[in-house]
Every structure is written in structure tokens, then in C-alpha cells.
Design an enzyme around this catalytic site. Structure first.
Site, PDB file in Angstrom:
ATOM      1  N   ASP A  16     -29.091  -3.217 -30.601  1.00 42.64           N
ATOM      2  CA  ASP A  16     -30.046  -3.984 -29.823  1.00 42.64           C
ATOM      3  C   ASP A  16     -29.251  -5.179 -29.270  1.00 42.64           C
ATOM      4  O   ASP A  16     -28.139  -5.459 -29.735  1.00 42.64           O
ATOM      5  CB  ASP A  16     -31.180  -4.453 -30.753  1.00 42.64           C
ATOM      6  CG  ASP A  16     -32.098  -5.442 -30.074  1.00 42.64           C
ATOM      7  OD1 ASP A  16     -32.561  -5.150 -28.963  1.00 42.64           O
ATOM      8  OD2 ASP A  16     -32.332  -6.534 -30.657  1.00 42.64           O
ATOM      9  N   LEU A  17     -29.776  -5.861 -28.276  1.00 43.50           N
ATOM     10  CA  LEU A  17     -29.011  -6.960 -27.665  1.00 43.50           C
ATOM     11  C   LEU A  17     -29.442  -8.340 -28.190  1.00 43.50           C
ATOM     12  O   LEU A  17     -28.723  -8.988 -28.947  1.00 43.50           O
ATOM     13  CB  LEU A  17     -29.174  -6.900 -26.139  1.00 43.50           C
ATOM     14  CG  LEU A  17     -28.440  -7.982 -25.354  1.00 43.50           C
ATOM     15  CD1 LEU A  17     -26.931  -7.801 -25.427  1.00 43.50           C
ATOM     16  CD2 LEU A  17     -28.882  -7.954 -23.887  1.00 43.50           C
ATOM     17  N   ASP A  18     -30.642  -8.753 -27.769  1.00 43.19           N
ATOM     18  CA  ASP A  18     -31.115 -10.107 -28.098  1.00 43.19           C
ATOM     19  C   ASP A  18     -31.281 -10.274 -29.609  1.00 43.19           C
ATOM     20  O   ASP A  18     -32.049  -9.550 -30.235  1.00 43.19           O
ATOM     21  CB  ASP A  18     -32.465 -10.376 -27.405  1.00 43.19           C
ATOM     22  CG  ASP A  18     -32.349 -10.338 -25.883  1.00 43.19           C
ATOM     23  OD1 ASP A  18     -31.462 -11.006 -25.346  1.00 43.19           O
ATOM     24  OD2 ASP A  18     -33.157  -9.631 -25.245  1.00 43.19           O
ATOM     25  N   THR A  24     -29.682 -15.000 -27.882  1.00 41.65           N
ATOM     26  CA  THR A  24     -30.583 -15.303 -26.770  1.00 41.65           C
ATOM     27  C   THR A  24     -32.039 -15.433 -27.209  1.00 41.65           C
ATOM     28  O   THR A  24     -32.877 -15.863 -26.421  1.00 41.65           O
ATOM     29  CB  THR A  24     -30.507 -14.191 -25.708  1.00 41.65           C
ATOM     30  OG1 THR A  24     -30.434 -12.953 -26.412  1.00 41.65           O
ATOM     31  CG2 THR A  24     -29.311 -14.347 -24.800  1.00 41.65           C
ATOM     32  N   LYS A  53     -40.403 -10.132 -30.652  1.00 39.50           N
ATOM     33  CA  LYS A  53     -39.036  -9.601 -30.664  1.00 39.50           C
ATOM     34  C   LYS A  53     -39.037  -8.100 -30.421  1.00 39.50           C
ATOM     35  O   LYS A  53     -39.801  -7.355 -31.040  1.00 39.50           O
ATOM     36  CB  LYS A  53     -38.350  -9.919 -32.000  1.00 39.50           C
ATOM     37  CG  LYS A  53     -38.003 -11.387 -32.126  1.00 39.50           C
ATOM     38  CD  LYS A  53     -37.218 -11.682 -33.390  1.00 39.50           C
ATOM     39  CE  LYS A  53     -36.922 -13.170 -33.471  1.00 39.50           C
ATOM     40  NZ  LYS A  53     -36.433 -13.557 -34.791  1.00 39.50           N
ATOM     41  N   SER A 122     -31.820  -1.825 -25.597  1.00 39.49           N
ATOM     42  CA  SER A 122     -32.532  -3.103 -25.502  1.00 39.49           C
ATOM     43  C   SER A 122     -33.788  -2.982 -24.655  1.00 39.49           C
ATOM     44  O   SER A 122     -33.831  -2.207 -23.705  1.00 39.49           O
ATOM     45  CB  SER A 122     -31.588  -4.135 -24.858  1.00 39.49           C
ATOM     46  OG  SER A 122     -32.302  -5.283 -24.477  1.00 39.49           O
ATOM     47  N   ALA A 123     -34.795  -3.804 -24.988  1.00 41.95           N
ATOM     48  CA  ALA A 123     -36.026  -3.841 -24.195  1.00 41.95           C
ATOM     49  C   ALA A 123     -35.860  -4.721 -22.961  1.00 41.95           C
ATOM     50  O   ALA A 123     -36.713  -4.726 -22.064  1.00 41.95           O
ATOM     51  CB  ALA A 123     -37.160  -4.384 -25.051  1.00 41.95           C
ATOM     52  N   LYS A 125     -34.840  -6.389 -19.450  1.00 33.09           N
ATOM     53  CA  LYS A 125     -34.427  -6.017 -18.089  1.00 33.09           C
ATOM     54  C   LYS A 125     -33.251  -6.867 -17.635  1.00 33.09           C
ATOM     55  O   LYS A 125     -32.699  -6.652 -16.569  1.00 33.09           O
ATOM     56  CB  LYS A 125     -35.608  -6.175 -17.125  1.00 33.09           C
ATOM     57  CG  LYS A 125     -36.713  -5.183 -17.420  1.00 33.09           C
ATOM     58  CD  LYS A 125     -37.799  -5.203 -16.374  1.00 33.09           C
ATOM     59  CE  LYS A 125     -38.750  -4.043 -16.637  1.00 33.09           C
ATOM     60  NZ  LYS A 125     -39.928  -4.070 -15.805  1.00 33.09           N
ATOM     61  N   LYS A 153     -40.345  -0.194 -27.764  1.00 34.00           N
ATOM     62  CA  LYS A 153     -40.273  -0.132 -29.225  1.00 34.00           C
ATOM     63  C   LYS A 153     -41.644  -0.527 -29.765  1.00 34.00           C
ATOM     64  O   LYS A 153     -42.255  -1.417 -29.182  1.00 34.00           O
ATOM     65  CB  LYS A 153     -39.202  -1.104 -29.744  1.00 34.00           C
ATOM     66  CG  LYS A 153     -37.793  -0.821 -29.203  1.00 34.00           C
ATOM     67  CD  LYS A 153     -36.838  -1.971 -29.469  1.00 34.00           C
ATOM     68  CE  LYS A 153     -35.491  -1.729 -28.804  1.00 34.00           C
ATOM     69  NZ  LYS A 153     -34.533  -2.834 -28.971  1.00 34.00           N
ATOM     70  N   GLU A 177     -30.637  -3.691 -35.528  1.00 34.59           N
ATOM     71  CA  GLU A 177     -31.847  -4.301 -34.957  1.00 34.59           C
ATOM     72  C   GLU A 177     -32.253  -5.585 -35.675  1.00 34.59           C
ATOM     73  O   GLU A 177     -32.108  -5.675 -36.892  1.00 34.59           O
ATOM     74  CB  GLU A 177     -33.018  -3.317 -35.099  1.00 34.59           C
ATOM     75  CG  GLU A 177     -33.370  -2.556 -33.846  1.00 34.59           C
ATOM     76  CD  GLU A 177     -33.942  -3.407 -32.726  1.00 34.59           C
ATOM     77  OE1 GLU A 177     -34.249  -4.604 -32.943  1.00 34.59           O
ATOM     78  OE2 GLU A 177     -34.108  -2.883 -31.618  1.00 34.59           O
ATOM     79  N   ASP A 178     -32.782  -6.547 -34.925  1.00 31.38           N
ATOM     80  CA  ASP A 178     -33.329  -7.754 -35.554  1.00 31.38           C
ATOM     81  C   ASP A 178     -34.856  -7.763 -35.519  1.00 31.38           C
ATOM     82  O   ASP A 178     -35.480  -8.676 -36.053  1.00 31.38           O
ATOM     83  CB  ASP A 178     -32.814  -9.025 -34.852  1.00 31.38           C
ATOM     84  CG  ASP A 178     -33.393  -9.183 -33.460  1.00 31.38           C
ATOM     85  OD1 ASP A 178     -33.503  -8.165 -32.745  1.00 31.38           O
ATOM     86  OD2 ASP A 178     -33.731 -10.312 -33.083  1.00 31.38           O
TER      87      ASP A 178
HETATM   88  C1  BG6 Z   1     -36.099  -8.063 -26.031  1.00 35.42           C
HETATM   89  C2  BG6 Z   1     -36.409  -9.418 -26.634  1.00 35.42           C
HETATM   90  O1  BG6 Z   1     -34.761  -7.754 -26.294  1.00 35.42           O
HETATM   91  O2  BG6 Z   1     -36.293  -8.088 -24.618  1.00 35.42           O
HETATM   92  C3  BG6 Z   1     -37.785  -9.879 -26.212  1.00 35.42           C
HETATM   93  O3  BG6 Z   1     -36.360  -9.300 -28.057  1.00 35.42           O
HETATM   94  C4  BG6 Z   1     -37.891  -9.858 -24.696  1.00 35.42           C
HETATM   95  O4  BG6 Z   1     -37.990 -11.182 -26.695  1.00 35.42           O
HETATM   96  C5  BG6 Z   1     -37.599  -8.448 -24.208  1.00 35.42           C
HETATM   97  O5  BG6 Z   1     -39.190 -10.240 -24.284  1.00 35.42           O
HETATM   98  C6  BG6 Z   1     -37.708  -8.321 -22.680  1.00 35.42           C
HETATM   99  O6  BG6 Z   1     -36.718  -9.081 -22.093  1.00 35.42           O
HETATM  100  P1  BG6 Z   1     -36.662  -9.451 -20.545  1.00 35.42           P
HETATM  101  O7  BG6 Z   1     -35.288 -10.059 -20.414  1.00 35.42           O
HETATM  102  O8  BG6 Z   1     -36.788  -8.173 -19.775  1.00 35.42           O
HETATM  103  O9  BG6 Z   1     -37.754 -10.384 -20.255  1.00 35.42           O
HETATM  104 MG    MG Z   2     -33.621  -8.078 -30.633  1.00 37.76          MG
END
Ligand code: BG6
Ligand code: MG
Length: 227
Positions: A16-18, A24, A53, A122-123, A125, A153, A177-178
Site C-alpha cells: 500500500d502507499l499512504d 502522507t 485509511k 493503493s486507493a 488517485k 478496499k 498495509e496500514d
Molecule cells: C488512501 C488513503 O491511500 O488513498 C486515504 O489511505 C485516501 O486516506 C485515499 O483518501 C484516496 O486518495 P486520493 O489521493 O485519491 O484522494
Molecule cells: Mg494506507
């Protein structure tokens, strides 16, 4: 240590990224806090933020509106989604390699050196932008992000797509994953899951960071549990 044929059962890692590779999560939190306050003075807590998250931007806003007991028409929602993202982009404009989680870069390098394929699930964008600014885009053989999935997810779509691109089966892949929803997504797709900075018993085990752990140790711990 090189991998013996035995422990080659695990062939890839999907991150996962964030909150897993890069710090972030607090920027997302900061941006959402402003939005929640703007909606009706709602003070978004850290516990509330845990619910966001791993959740898409659109879904996150719905969760916040529920928490704040507010309802908005689509036009207002769209405006808030743009505002949140503008704010978030502003907060991450100086993002750089030193914003990676401690030990993450070494761990990615060590994984690559050990012949383990690396994917992103990652979720967000904004995932590609974040990978670019931290200079690690080139390490990923497969990138699946919020622009590539229909179901968020805890649906396993994001990880199953990654597995498809990497060319391995879920049980040959460890997901890091966090977010609870991310661990649930990995588990329901048949992946091994490792939690990062999370307390849960749903993962194989949890780590506070990638410091002081090698890819080989991760694989051994997973394999010992599956014996
Ligand atoms: C996930 C984060 O990785 O991405 C969420 O954990 C975030 O907090 C989601 O809302 C969507 O991210 P973005 O950058 O498309 O708004
Ligand atoms: Mg995350």
C-alpha cells in the site's frame, strides 16, 4: 542471504502507499479535518481518521458526512472533493525521498536485490505523483491505484489486479498495509498480509516500520506460520 528454492514460495510483495511507504497519512488527515470543520464545525478525530485509511476520496467524504450528521447535494460534495484534493496536493508539493517511512527505501532495494517482484496497491488517485516525487516509481513492476479500480478496499480488486500484472498467485504474494480495510482486502483475496503501524490480529504479524527487518525474515515468518 540468497533465497533457497524452498522459500521462493513467496515471489512478490505488494505495498500500500499512504502510511506504508510514505508518510502522507497526516496530510490526508489535515486536509479532511478542514473539510469536516467546514461542513458543520465537526472536529475530525484521529480515531475517525482511522476509518478513512485505505478508503477512496469519494467514500471518505461520505463517511465524514455521516460522522458529522450532515447531508449535501452532489454539487456541494463535488466542490468539497476538489477542495480536499487541492489542499492535499498543496500539502504534498514538497514531498521528497526523505518522506519515505523509515527503512522503506532500504527494504524496497533489498527486496529487489533478493529477486522479489514489487507491486503497488493503493486507493489513491495521486499515487503516481507521490511515487514520482519520492523518486521510487521505477522500483515497481506493477502499479494499481485509485484510477484503476471500481471497488475499493476491503474488496480485494486492487491487489488481485496487481497479482495479475505481476503474474503470481495471491498466496505467492505478501501485502503490506496500514489500514484495517486493506488487511481485510488482502486476506479476502487470499494474500498473506503484514500490518504496518496497526494493531490487528487479522494480519500474519505487524511491524512498526521497515527498520531492522529483511525481506528474507518476512518470508520466513510467513512460512513458519503456514507450516
Ligand atoms: C488512501 C488513503 O491511500 O488513498 C486515504 O489511505 C485516501 O486516506 C485515499 O483518501 C484516496 O486518495 P486520493 O489521493 O485519491 O484522494
Ligand atoms: Mg494506507
Amino acid at each position: 542471504m540468497t533465497l533457497s528454492p524452498h522459500n521462493m514460495d513467496i515471489k512478490a510483495f505488494i505495498f500500500d502507499l499512504d502510511g506504508v511507504i510514505v508518510e502522507t497519512s497526516h496530510f490526508h488527515y489535515e486536509a479532511w479535518k478542514k473539510i469536516a470543520y467546514k461542513v458543520n464545525g465537526y472536529e475530525l478525530t484521529r480515531e475517525d481518521n482511522d476509518l478513512l485509511k485505505g478508503v477512496s476520496r469519494i467514500k471518505s467524504l461520505d463517511i465524514i458526512l455521516d460522522l458529522a450528521k450532515a447531508s449535501l447535494d452532489q454539487k456541494d460534495k463535488d466542490a468539497l472533493l476538489i477542495e480536499k484534493n487541492d489542499d492535499y496536493l498543496n500539502l504534498i508539493q514538497d514531498l521528497k525521498q526523505s518522506d519515505l517511512l523509515s527503512g522503506a527505501l532500504d527494504f524496497l532495494n533489498a527486496s529487489r536485490d533478493a529477486g522479489i517482484k514489487i507491486g503497488l496497491g493503493s486507493a489513491s488517485k495521486n499515487a503516481r505523483l507521490v511515487l514520482e516525487s519520492t523518486g521510487i516509481m521505477g522500483m515497481f513492476e506493477a502499479i494499481v491505484d485509485g484510477t484503476n479500480v471500481v471497488k475499493g478496499k476491503p474488496d480485494p480488486e486492487v491487489f488481485l489486479k496487481g497479482a495479475g500484472l505481476l503474474g503470481f498467485k495471491p498466496n505467492e504474494i505478501v501485502v503490506f498495509e496500514d489500514a484495517l480495510k486493506g488487511i481485510q482486502a488482502a486476506n479476502s483475496g487470499g494474500f498473506h498480509s503484514v500490518g504496518i503501524n496497526i494493531e490487528t490480529e487479522l494480519s500474519a504479524f505487524n511491524l512498526n516500520s521497515f527498520e531492522n527487518i529483511t525481506p528474507q525474515e518476512i518470508i520466513e515468518r510467513i512460512q513458519n506460520q503456514n507450516r
